[in-house]
Scaffold this motif. Structure first.
Motif, PDB file in Angstrom:
ATOM      1  N   GLU A  97       0.828  -1.211   0.000  1.00  0.00           N
ATOM      2  CA  GLU A  97       0.000   0.000   0.000  1.00  0.00           C
ATOM      3  C   GLU A  97       0.856   1.252   0.000  1.00  0.00           C
ATOM      4  O   GLU A  97       0.531   2.232  -0.678  1.00  0.00           O
ATOM      5  CB  GLU A  97      -0.955  -0.017   1.189  1.00  0.00           C
ATOM      6  CG  GLU A  97      -2.092  -1.002   1.005  1.00  0.00           C
ATOM      7  CD  GLU A  97      -3.151  -0.895   2.084  1.00  0.00           C
ATOM      8  OE1 GLU A  97      -3.280   0.174   2.702  1.00  0.00           O
ATOM      9  OE2 GLU A  97      -3.855  -1.893   2.287  1.00  0.00           O
ATOM     10  N   THR A 130      -4.013   7.134  -7.018  1.00  0.00           N
ATOM     11  CA  THR A 130      -5.253   6.680  -7.662  1.00  0.00           C
ATOM     12  C   THR A 130      -6.120   7.861  -8.103  1.00  0.00           C
ATOM     13  O   THR A 130      -7.230   7.647  -8.584  1.00  0.00           O
ATOM     14  CB  THR A 130      -6.078   5.780  -6.716  1.00  0.00           C
ATOM     15  OG1 THR A 130      -6.479   6.541  -5.584  1.00  0.00           O
ATOM     16  CG2 THR A 130      -5.298   4.555  -6.299  1.00  0.00           C
ATOM     17  N   ALA A 166     -10.619   5.578  -3.005  1.00  0.00           N
ATOM     18  CA  ALA A 166     -10.503   4.141  -2.747  1.00  0.00           C
ATOM     19  C   ALA A 166     -11.830   3.434  -3.005  1.00  0.00           C
ATOM     20  O   ALA A 166     -11.871   2.348  -3.597  1.00  0.00           O
ATOM     21  CB  ALA A 166     -10.025   3.901  -1.318  1.00  0.00           C
ATOM     22  N   SER A 167     -12.943   4.039  -2.577  1.00  0.00           N
ATOM     23  CA  SER A 167     -14.267   3.436  -2.804  1.00  0.00           C
ATOM     24  C   SER A 167     -14.583   3.369  -4.293  1.00  0.00           C
ATOM     25  O   SER A 167     -15.117   2.374  -4.781  1.00  0.00           O
ATOM     26  CB  SER A 167     -15.353   4.253  -2.106  1.00  0.00           C
ATOM     27  OG  SER A 167     -15.155   4.238  -0.724  1.00  0.00           O
ATOM     28  N   ARG A 182     -12.623   0.611  -5.951  1.00  0.00           N
ATOM     29  CA  ARG A 182     -13.233  -0.692  -5.690  1.00  0.00           C
ATOM     30  C   ARG A 182     -14.381  -0.955  -6.671  1.00  0.00           C
ATOM     31  O   ARG A 182     -14.515  -2.049  -7.207  1.00  0.00           O
ATOM     32  CB  ARG A 182     -13.730  -0.745  -4.245  1.00  0.00           C
ATOM     33  CG  ARG A 182     -14.201  -2.094  -3.827  1.00  0.00           C
ATOM     34  CD  ARG A 182     -14.438  -2.145  -2.325  1.00  0.00           C
ATOM     35  NE  ARG A 182     -15.071  -3.394  -1.987  1.00  0.00           N
ATOM     36  CZ  ARG A 182     -15.926  -3.554  -1.009  1.00  0.00           C
ATOM     37  NH1 ARG A 182     -16.242  -2.537  -0.226  1.00  0.00           N
ATOM     38  NH2 ARG A 182     -16.464  -4.717  -0.770  1.00  0.00           N
ATOM     39  N   HIS A 216     -12.980  -1.852 -10.088  1.00  0.00           N
ATOM     40  CA  HIS A 216     -12.498  -3.235 -10.135  1.00  0.00           C
ATOM     41  C   HIS A 216     -13.663  -4.217 -10.247  1.00  0.00           C
ATOM     42  O   HIS A 216     -13.599  -5.195 -10.997  1.00  0.00           O
ATOM     43  CB  HIS A 216     -11.642  -3.560  -8.906  1.00  0.00           C
ATOM     44  CG  HIS A 216     -10.278  -2.969  -8.973  1.00  0.00           C
ATOM     45  ND1 HIS A 216      -9.763  -2.205  -7.967  1.00  0.00           N
ATOM     46  CD2 HIS A 216      -9.319  -3.014  -9.927  1.00  0.00           C
ATOM     47  CE1 HIS A 216      -8.550  -1.807  -8.299  1.00  0.00           C
ATOM     48  NE2 HIS A 216      -8.264  -2.283  -9.482  1.00  0.00           N
ATOM     49  N   ILE A 217     -14.720  -3.973  -9.527  1.00  0.00           N
ATOM     50  CA  ILE A 217     -15.898  -4.855  -9.601  1.00  0.00           C
ATOM     51  C   ILE A 217     -16.497  -4.810 -11.004  1.00  0.00           C
ATOM     52  O   ILE A 217     -16.799  -5.849 -11.595  1.00  0.00           O
ATOM     53  CB  ILE A 217     -16.949  -4.481  -8.532  1.00  0.00           C
ATOM     54  CG1 ILE A 217     -16.403  -4.810  -7.131  1.00  0.00           C
ATOM     55  CG2 ILE A 217     -18.274  -5.208  -8.792  1.00  0.00           C
ATOM     56  CD1 ILE A 217     -17.254  -4.270  -5.991  1.00  0.00           C
ATOM     57  N   SER A 233     -22.737  -6.141  -3.448  1.00  0.00           N
ATOM     58  CA  SER A 233     -21.317  -6.494  -3.479  1.00  0.00           C
ATOM     59  C   SER A 233     -20.483  -5.562  -2.599  1.00  0.00           C
ATOM     60  O   SER A 233     -19.503  -5.981  -1.988  1.00  0.00           O
ATOM     61  CB  SER A 233     -20.833  -6.418  -4.927  1.00  0.00           C
ATOM     62  OG  SER A 233     -19.600  -7.009  -5.087  1.00  0.00           O
ATOM     63  N   LEU A 234     -20.903  -4.321  -2.517  1.00  0.00           N
ATOM     64  CA  LEU A 234     -20.201  -3.324  -1.697  1.00  0.00           C
ATOM     65  C   LEU A 234     -20.693  -3.300  -0.255  1.00  0.00           C
ATOM     66  O   LEU A 234     -20.151  -2.555   0.564  1.00  0.00           O
ATOM     67  CB  LEU A 234     -20.383  -1.924  -2.306  1.00  0.00           C
ATOM     68  CG  LEU A 234     -19.768  -1.681  -3.670  1.00  0.00           C
ATOM     69  CD1 LEU A 234     -20.243  -0.346  -4.231  1.00  0.00           C
ATOM     70  CD2 LEU A 234     -18.246  -1.728  -3.588  1.00  0.00           C
TER      71      LEU A 234
END
Length: 161
Positions: A27, A35, A40-41, A44, A47-48, A63-64
């Motif tokens: 990290e 990023t 960060a959210s 994510r 990526h999903i 999923s979250l």
């Protein structure tokens, strides 16, 4: 004469501690590969979406472990940045499907390249044998983690994992 160091079989707690330390160091290294402009959210979510093309807003919220309104606002920001595209399902216009846009895919590819560059700089400090051992261990870890996250049961060293 080469003398090898005898190392007793590592206990799971020791390996978990070192793995957690390695993840924290990753990290820090990856922090050098910002990023921005995604949080960060948001990362994510990207990526999903990359792995679940056309996922519905409701399924993404599940999923979250989030609420649909919060997930919708998160996707609003990603859509405004040009990373996400929304479309209604042809068979049920009440459901919204989400996809990564070309810009979203390019962002993830660029981010991965920058992160890999940071990791390569560390790997260059290791011997070929150390890199080989790391690769073998990481492949086994990824296989076990994948099985665990998908609820699969598999045999590891004669034990059920």
């Amino acid at each position: 004469m080469i003398v090898s160091v005898f190392r007793p079989r590592p206990e799971p707690a020791e390996v978990a501690r070192v793995t957690a330390t390695a993840a924290e160091l990753l990290e820090v290294l990856w922090g050098r590969a910002s990023t921005a402009p995604a949080s960060a959210s948001q990362l994510r979510v990207l990526h999903i979406l990359e792995h679940h093309e056309g996922i519905t807003l409701g399924a993404l919220a599940d999923s979250l472990a989030s609420t649909p309104p919060s997930t919708s606002r998160l996707c609003d920001r990603l859509q405004a940045a040009g990373f996400v595209e929304r479309a209604t399902r042809p068979d049920d216009r009440r459901e919204v499907q989400l996809r990564l846009s070309g810009r979203g895919r390019a962002f993830l590819a660029d981010l991965r390249e920058r992160r890999e560059r940071e990791v390569r700089s560390v790997l260059a400090l290791m011997s070929a044998a150390e890199r080989g051992a790391l690769l073998t261990g990481l492949e086994a870890f990824c296989a076990a983690a994948t099985a665990r996250t998908h609820g699969d049961v598999r045999e590891v060293d004669g034990r059920t994992a």
